[in-house]
Design an enzyme around this catalytic site. Structure first.
Site, PDB file in Angstrom:
ATOM      1  N   HIS A 144     -18.569  71.831 159.478  1.00 51.68           N
ATOM      2  CA  HIS A 144     -19.681  72.635 158.963  1.00 51.68           C
ATOM      3  C   HIS A 144     -19.663  72.675 157.439  1.00 51.68           C
ATOM      4  CE1 HIS A 144     -20.845  74.954 162.781  1.00 51.68           C
ATOM      5  NE2 HIS A 144     -20.073  73.952 163.123  1.00 51.68           N
ATOM      6  N   ALA A 193      -7.289  59.785 161.127  1.00 48.60           N
ATOM      7  CA  ALA A 193      -7.746  58.542 160.495  1.00 48.60           C
ATOM      8  C   ALA A 193      -8.681  58.849 159.325  1.00 48.60           C
ATOM      9  CB  ALA A 193      -8.498  57.708 161.524  1.00 48.60           C
ATOM     10  N   GLN A 201     -11.698  58.383 158.635  1.00 50.10           N
ATOM     11  CA  GLN A 201     -12.809  57.835 159.445  1.00 50.10           C
ATOM     12  C   GLN A 201     -13.917  57.192 158.600  1.00 50.10           C
ATOM     13  OE1 GLN A 201     -14.102  59.797 163.087  1.00 50.10           O
ATOM     14  NE2 GLN A 201     -16.167  59.857 162.258  1.00 50.10           N
ATOM     15  N   GLU A 204     -21.203  70.498 171.444  1.00 46.68           N
ATOM     16  CA  GLU A 204     -22.488  69.991 171.953  1.00 46.68           C
ATOM     17  C   GLU A 204     -22.459  68.467 172.095  1.00 46.68           C
ATOM     18  OE1 GLU A 204     -21.767  69.788 169.038  1.00 46.68           O
ATOM     19  OE2 GLU A 204     -23.286  68.998 167.702  1.00 46.68           O
ATOM     20  N   ASN A 257     -21.390  64.835 162.970  1.00 40.05           N
ATOM     21  CA  ASN A 257     -21.022  64.147 161.724  1.00 40.05           C
ATOM     22  C   ASN A 257     -20.600  62.712 162.011  1.00 40.05           C
ATOM     23  OD1 ASN A 257     -21.213  66.286 159.601  1.00 40.05           O
ATOM     24  ND2 ASN A 257     -19.832  67.296 161.032  1.00 40.05           N
ATOM     25  N   SER A 258     -19.858  62.519 163.080  1.00 38.18           N
ATOM     26  CA  SER A 258     -19.420  61.158 163.437  1.00 38.18           C
ATOM     27  C   SER A 258     -20.627  60.294 163.789  1.00 38.18           C
ATOM     28  CB  SER A 258     -18.443  61.202 164.618  1.00 38.18           C
ATOM     29  OG  SER A 258     -17.266  61.872 164.234  1.00 38.18           O
ATOM     30  N   THR A 291     -25.850  72.335 161.394  1.00 39.60           N
ATOM     31  CA  THR A 291     -25.020  71.147 161.153  1.00 39.60           C
ATOM     32  C   THR A 291     -25.166  70.084 162.242  1.00 39.60           C
ATOM     33  OG1 THR A 291     -23.244  72.364 162.174  1.00 39.60           O
ATOM     34  CG2 THR A 291     -23.210  72.231 159.799  1.00 39.60           C
ATOM     35  N   ASP A 319     -24.522  79.545 157.453  1.00 42.73           N
ATOM     36  CA  ASP A 319     -24.089  78.658 158.533  1.00 42.73           C
ATOM     37  C   ASP A 319     -24.787  79.037 159.850  1.00 42.73           C
ATOM     38  OD1 ASP A 319     -21.753  76.711 159.527  1.00 42.73           O
ATOM     39  OD2 ASP A 319     -22.020  78.315 161.009  1.00 42.73           O
ATOM     40  N   GLU A 335     -22.283  59.368 160.559  1.00 47.39           N
ATOM     41  CA  GLU A 335     -21.460  58.390 159.815  1.00 47.39           C
ATOM     42  C   GLU A 335     -21.602  57.000 160.447  1.00 47.39           C
ATOM     43  OE1 GLU A 335     -17.586  60.290 159.865  1.00 47.39           O
ATOM     44  OE2 GLU A 335     -18.322  61.917 158.595  1.00 47.39           O
TER      45      GLU A 335
END
Ligand code: UDP
Length: 468
Positions: free
Chosen positions: A16, A341, A343, A382, A362-363, A141, A119, A366
């Protein structure tokens, strides 16, 4: 023109915090007369990653300008660390901190408080913003589609007594306005199935309507249907917001050099988020799939926390204690196993050809940014919903699982994982092409004529309009 100040009230959780601080930087880059104060809620369980991040941001922002500052709040020692209870308890501290700022900056050319950015789980802070007579903006987010889903569940819960837990194992499908396709109930976000976590989620969703706007970490070209499905309050899709400046390379030289030696798009990267880990039986199935598939791999493998403890997984001193006997020796030419890692640096590396991911938002962003296709393996939060969105709704990912939950005790077997990895690593697949295209669009969205740039401008205009 008058100077304006925003107060960001943020969660002490990397997923977040990082994107919210990046939004703050984007806003500051766009408007000279804006300053931002960041308040990160503080709890005794906050991990060193969060503390180090805040310190590094504080250090870098103070050397650049004084328009972004971080203020510490007193540490909450209460044993419960639910997002909502923490927000309630910290309201007086936030109020006190903002009072201090406004009192110390009361001269004519001091910035005037123009609003709070809060947030997504801290809507009780809307009360504090109201006390100061300024509007609130929510920072969401996750995806616009999942925001739509939260609002949809809240509506049918309040109007029709819908209880998500009752549908957990059913074949029902839900007509969610923010999705084109009906949502299978079995991919509903895990927290919605929990008697404890559902009420605060619903309460947050009820209060989103009080905000003057919702800033979402997404972009129009990715989620046009979802974004256009909202009526009020205004949605600001200003993403993808990523911290791609962080240099993971320096702390992981050996692994990055190994990647340098691998052919283009040949390595599958496996990583399951800040809280993802598996028991030994599941680890062995993944190892079996990697060995059978024969693809080069980089695997972030982490030790589960002791049962019942809500702490992050840790790194193994020696991962051989859970891997099949001789695995590391047999795969030494084609693979590497590591703990946490870097990432972003890994996904940015041209040797990476696919990403087995837990589908944290976020992944997902990315992977899109770097044009690396995903094979979905959701775990918590989620992520099941995100996996569905990526595979079915957007056609940007292949499926290993969409409905896996880390507390289910189910073991995904070697064959199923291997099938997913093979499908992921296929060279000229339609999915790969689609992901590359979306990657280009994600970069264009942030450019001067791009959609996210446009929405950020609108947000700034709205904020400046708040000045009396
Ligand atoms: N991450 C990382 N190394 C890891 C695991 C995660 O750098 O071994 C980063 C990842 O790049 C992402 C964030 O942590 O920016 C995870 O956020 P996400 O929303 O994907 O998942 P969460 O951890 O919140 O479940």
């Amino acid at each position: 023109m008058e100077k304006a100040q925003l107060v960001f009230v943020l969660a002490p959780a990397m997923g977040h915090l990082v994107s919210a601080v990046e939004v703050a930087r984007l806003l500051l880059n766009r408007h000279d007369l804006l300053s931002i104060t960041v308040l990160v809620l503080n709890h005794s369980s906050v991990n060193s990653g969060v503390r180090n991040y805040v310190e590094s941001q504080r250090a870098s922002s103070s050397t650049i300008s004084n328009s972004l500052r971080f203020i510490d709040l007193p540490k909450d020692e209460h044993e419960s660390f639910s997002f909502s209870s923490l927000a309630e308890r910290q309201k007086p501290h936030v109020k006190e901190a903002v009072l201090k700022i406004t009192q110390s900056e009361s001269s004519i050319d001091s910035p005037q408080l123009a609003g709070f950015v809060i947030d997504m789980f801290y809507t009780p802070m809307i009360d504090v913003a109201n006390e100061f007579g300024v509007p609130s903006y929510i920072f969401f987010t996750s995806s616009a589609a999942s925001l739509g889903f939260m609002l949809y569940v809240q509506k049918i819960h309040d109007e029709e007594k819908f209880d998500p837990a009752e549908f957990k194992d059913s074949d029902s499908e839900l007509p969610v306005p923010s999705l084109v396709n009906p949502l299978p109930a079995r991919v509903m976000p895990s927290p919605m199935l929990s008697k404890k976590q559902l009420p605060p989620l619903l309460e947050n969703a009820r209060r989103y309507g009080e905000a003057k706007g919702i800033i979402v970490n997404t972009f129009l070209e990715l989620e046009s249907h979802a974004i256009e499905s909202f009526k009020i309050p205004p949605i600001y899709p200003v993403g993808p917001i990523l911290d791609v400046r962080s240099d993971g390379r320096s702390n992981h030289q050996e692994i990055m050099q190994w990647l340098d030696d691998q052919p283009l798009s040949s390595v599958v990267f496996l990583c399951f988020g800040s809280m993802g880990s598996f028991g030994e039986d599941q680890v062995k199935e993944i190892a079996c799939a990697l060995e059978h598939s024969g693809y080069r791999f980089l695997w972030s493998l982490r030790r589960p926390p002791p049962p019942g403890l809500l702490v992050s997984p840790s790194d193994y001193e020696d991962p051989q204690e859970v891997l099949p006997k001789g695995f590391l020796d047999r795969t030494t030419k084609i693979g590497r196993v590591m703990g946490w890692a870097p990432q972003v640096a890994v996904l940015a590396h041209p040797a990476i050809g696919g990403f087995v991911s837990h589908c944290g938002w976020n992944s997902v962003l990315e992977s899109i940014w770097f044009g690396v296709p995903i094979a979905t393996w959701p775990m918590y939060a989620e992520q099941q919903f995100n996996a569905f969105e990526m595979v079915i709704e957007l056609g940007l990912a292949v499926e290993i699982k969409m409905d896996y939950r880390n507390d289910s005790g189910i073991i995904v077997n070697c064959d199923e994982i291997e099938r997913g990895i093979k499908c992921l690593m296929e060279h000229d697949s339609e999915k790969r092409k689609k992901v590359k295209e979306m990657s280009e669009r994600s970069r264009m969205a942030l450019m001067d004529s791009g959609s996210s740039h446009f929405y950020l401008g609108n947000l700034i205009t709205d904020v400046m309009d708040n000045l009396g």
